[in-house]
Design an enzyme around this catalytic site. Structure first.
Site, PDB file in Angstrom:
ATOM      1  N   TYR A 141       1.003  -0.996   0.376  1.00  0.00           N
ATOM      2  CA  TYR A 141       0.066   0.328   0.237  1.00  0.00           C
ATOM      3  C   TYR A 141       1.130   0.779  -0.105  1.00  0.00           C
ATOM      4  O   TYR A 141       1.462   0.749   0.740  1.00  0.00           O
ATOM      5  CB  TYR A 141      -0.624  -0.262   1.174  1.00  0.00           C
ATOM      6  CG  TYR A 141      -1.889   1.110   1.878  1.00  0.00           C
ATOM      7  CD1 TYR A 141      -2.817   1.738   1.046  1.00  0.00           C
ATOM      8  CD2 TYR A 141      -1.426   1.819   2.413  1.00  0.00           C
ATOM      9  CE1 TYR A 141      -3.657   2.740   0.314  1.00  0.00           C
ATOM     10  CE2 TYR A 141      -2.219   3.476   2.517  1.00  0.00           C
ATOM     11  CZ  TYR A 141      -3.452   3.654   1.186  1.00  0.00           C
ATOM     12  OH  TYR A 141      -3.907   4.760   1.594  1.00  0.00           O
ATOM     13  N   ASP A 236       9.116   3.147  -0.130  1.00  0.00           N
ATOM     14  CA  ASP A 236       8.188   3.565   0.355  1.00  0.00           C
ATOM     15  C   ASP A 236       8.077   3.012   2.367  1.00  0.00           C
ATOM     16  O   ASP A 236       7.727   2.500   2.092  1.00  0.00           O
ATOM     17  CB  ASP A 236       6.461   3.533  -0.028  1.00  0.00           C
ATOM     18  CG  ASP A 236       6.009   3.685   1.042  1.00  0.00           C
ATOM     19  OD1 ASP A 236       6.014   4.590   1.845  1.00  0.00           O
ATOM     20  OD2 ASP A 236       4.518   3.328   0.396  1.00  0.00           O
ATOM     21  N   LYS A 264       4.815   9.210   9.154  1.00  0.00           N
ATOM     22  CA  LYS A 264       4.469   8.627   9.771  1.00  0.00           C
ATOM     23  C   LYS A 264       5.551   9.150  10.688  1.00  0.00           C
ATOM     24  O   LYS A 264       5.259  10.808  11.369  1.00  0.00           O
ATOM     25  CB  LYS A 264       4.293   7.309  10.090  1.00  0.00           C
ATOM     26  CG  LYS A 264       3.041   6.685   9.146  1.00  0.00           C
ATOM     27  CD  LYS A 264       2.753   5.138   8.999  1.00  0.00           C
ATOM     28  CE  LYS A 264       1.183   5.005   7.878  1.00  0.00           C
ATOM     29  NZ  LYS A 264       1.327   4.375   7.149  1.00  0.00           N
TER      30      LYS A 264
HETATM   31  C1  LIG Z   1       0.511   4.408   5.479  1.00  0.00           C
HETATM   32  C2  LIG Z   1       0.847   4.661   4.665  1.00  0.00           C
HETATM   33  C3  LIG Z   1       1.245   5.624   3.141  1.00  0.00           C
HETATM   34  C4  LIG Z   1       0.459   6.469   3.501  1.00  0.00           C
HETATM   35  O1  LIG Z   1       0.462   7.718   4.215  1.00  0.00           O
HETATM   36  P1  LIG Z   1      -0.328   8.937   4.769  1.00  0.00           P
HETATM   37  O2  LIG Z   1       0.075   9.147   5.711  1.00  0.00           O
HETATM   38  O3  LIG Z   1      -1.759   7.906   5.343  1.00  0.00           O
HETATM   39  O4  LIG Z   1      -1.195   9.329   3.419  1.00  0.00           O
HETATM   40  C5  LIG Z   1       2.017   4.734   2.448  1.00  0.00           C
HETATM   41  N1  LIG Z   1       2.731   4.543   2.723  1.00  0.00           N
HETATM   42  C6  LIG Z   1       3.115   3.013   3.587  1.00  0.00           C
HETATM   43  C7  LIG Z   1       3.989   2.116   3.375  1.00  0.00           C
HETATM   44  C8  LIG Z   1       2.538   3.546   4.446  1.00  0.00           C
HETATM   45  O5  LIG Z   1       2.608   2.560   5.828  1.00  0.00           O
END
Ligand SMILES: *Cc1c(COP(=O)(O)O)cnc(C)c1O
Length: 428
Positions: A141, A236, A264
């Site tokens: 994701y 990511d 995060k």
């Molecule tokens: C949480 C997450 C996102 C999205 O971040 P948001 O701040 O919710 O938009 C993208 N990539 C990864 C791997 C994530 O865990």
């Protein structure tokens, strides 16, 4: 007001009663708890229950809720103003701190969410390479941008939505999907795309199909393929950055991407994201270069302040040794307790993240294996734990997170609850 009543009202005005789908308990049934306050590793719901929190706001709260140093810095920052729409020294400090911890991020840009970071990284990779296609992995994701909302993990997987209405075929025509931990599937896509792959984007440790570590050689193989084909390798690390090591998964596994996305933890519980990488790539971003990306609240002084203090609290290596030891104790404990109760499980862990899959085994290595989990049994386990004051993710396809505030007492309490919860779920 109790959670039930609030949820009733919420559903009338907010789709599904929540502002992000995974909060809604659709994967486990029941009514979500509405939270009143939090401190350390604990949260209290509006019904008066105390919960040991293994969600940590889905990752950011690694130093614990309402850490006194974060609260103090925020209180001081608040009095100086909440947003200026002009640059601040704090942003420079955060950029330097991040680059110091993640050296592959020679230049970076702050955003307000992880979604913005990945979306922008894709645009930059395409602009830089002047190519169209991207390769992503099933079960990973990367936020909810159109081009990345294909075979995605997290809430998309929990709700069983193969693709989302509103995402046009055109928006995903250039998105190619490979299998996590399967280099053959990646090189096949490279061959078929015939020189038009702009980037490969991957969660270097998958967390959004539950925790799935990279197989030995997988990340190295992606590095090689991208270099050979002139594509940008995007890690990511929105979840793994400053979590599986201070320098993220790229430090833990010793593989250097071209571009990294963060979020995060670097916002310490306030909205932040970042993308950055090789200087020659990032210098193409406006206003240094022609690739446009912007944000009214990007680099917000409160968010950057919370991030800076959080990253400072994570400076020493001993912090990560402590986190690893805490998760090891939980994961080993849970594996033993599941075994005693005759409940088939597979527990994966990397650093301070773990997932217990209700799965016959032998291993969970990709979306194919992860999605063979018994989500109904997970739901029963989740509720048995929640009833005993343990707040796990309300979905099989999410990681659990441990922070510095999870002490030995909390772990012991958690394992006592797990012993009873596995008995309640019963053998297969
Ligand atoms: C949480 C997450 C996102 C999205 O971040 P948001 O701040 O919710 O938009 C993208 N990539 C990864 C791997 C994530 O865990």
């Amino acid at each position: 007001m109790h959670s039930d009543e609030l949820f009733e009202r919420a559903r009338h005005r907010i789709p599904g009663g929540v502002n992000s789908p995974v909060r809604a308990f659709r994967g486990v049934g029941g009514t979500p708890r509405f939270i009143a306050r939090a401190s350390g590793c604990r949260m209290w719901d509006v019904d008066g229950n105390e919960l040991i929190d293994y969600i940590g706001s889905w990752g950011p709260m690694i130093v614990g809720h309402t850490h006194p140093e974060v609260v103090e810095a925020l209180t001081e920052a608040l009095a100086r103003g909440t947003s200026y729409g002009a640059p601040t020294g704090l942003e420079v400090e955060l950029a330097e701190t991040i680059a110091g911890a993640v050296p592959s991020m020679e230049m970076l840009r702050l955003t307000s969410s992880g979604t913005e970071a990945t979306m922008s990284a894709i645009r930059v990779a395409r602009g830089f390479t002047e190519r169209s296609k991207l390769i992503k992995f099933e079960g990973c994701y990367h936020g909810h941008a159109d081009s990345l909302l294909v075979k995605a993990g997290s809430g998309v997987a929990t709700l069983g939505l193969p693709d989302s209405p509103g995402v046009t075929p055109g928006a995903v025509a250039d998105t190619l999907v490979a299998r996590f931990n399967d280099l053959g599937s990646v090189s096949a896509l490279f061959e078929a795309a015939d020189g038009d792959v702009a980037c490969v984007i991957v969660e270097p440790v998958a967390g959004n199909m539950g925790t799935v570590p990279p197989a030995p050689g997988f990340l190295e193989g992606l590095r090689e393929l991208c270099t050979r084909h002139g594509a940008v390798l995007v890690f990511d690390e929105v979840m793994t950055g400053f979590r599986v090591a201070r320098g993220g998964a790229q430090a833990r596994y010793g593989v250097t991407p071209d571009v990294t996305c963060l979020g995060k933890i670097i916002g310490g519980g306030l909205p932040v994201g970042a993308y950055g990488g090789r200087r020659d790539i990032m210098e193409r971003v406006a206003p240094a270069g022609p690739i446009y990306q912007a944000g009214t609240l990007s680099g917000n002084p409160l968010a950057v302040t919370a991030g800076l203090v959080t990253l400072r609290l994570l400076e020493s290596d001993s912090v990560y040794a402590q986190l690893d030891a805490t998760v090891a104790a939980i994961a080993d404990g849970i594996t033993a307790l599941a075994g005693e109760a005759g409940v088939p499980t597979v527990t994966n862990r990397v650093g301070s993240m773990w997932t217990t899959f209700f799965h016959d085994g032998p291993a969970v290595t990709d979306w194919n294996t992860a999605s063979a989990s018994d989500t109904r049994r997970y739901g029963r386990f989740f509720h048995a734990m929640l009833d005993r004051g343990i707040y796990l993710a309300p979905s099989q396809y999410e990681a659990a997170f441990v922070g510095l505030a999870h002490t030995g007492d909390a772990v012991e309490f958690t394992l006592d609850a797990a012993r009873e919860a596995f008995r309640a779920v019963g053998p297969a």
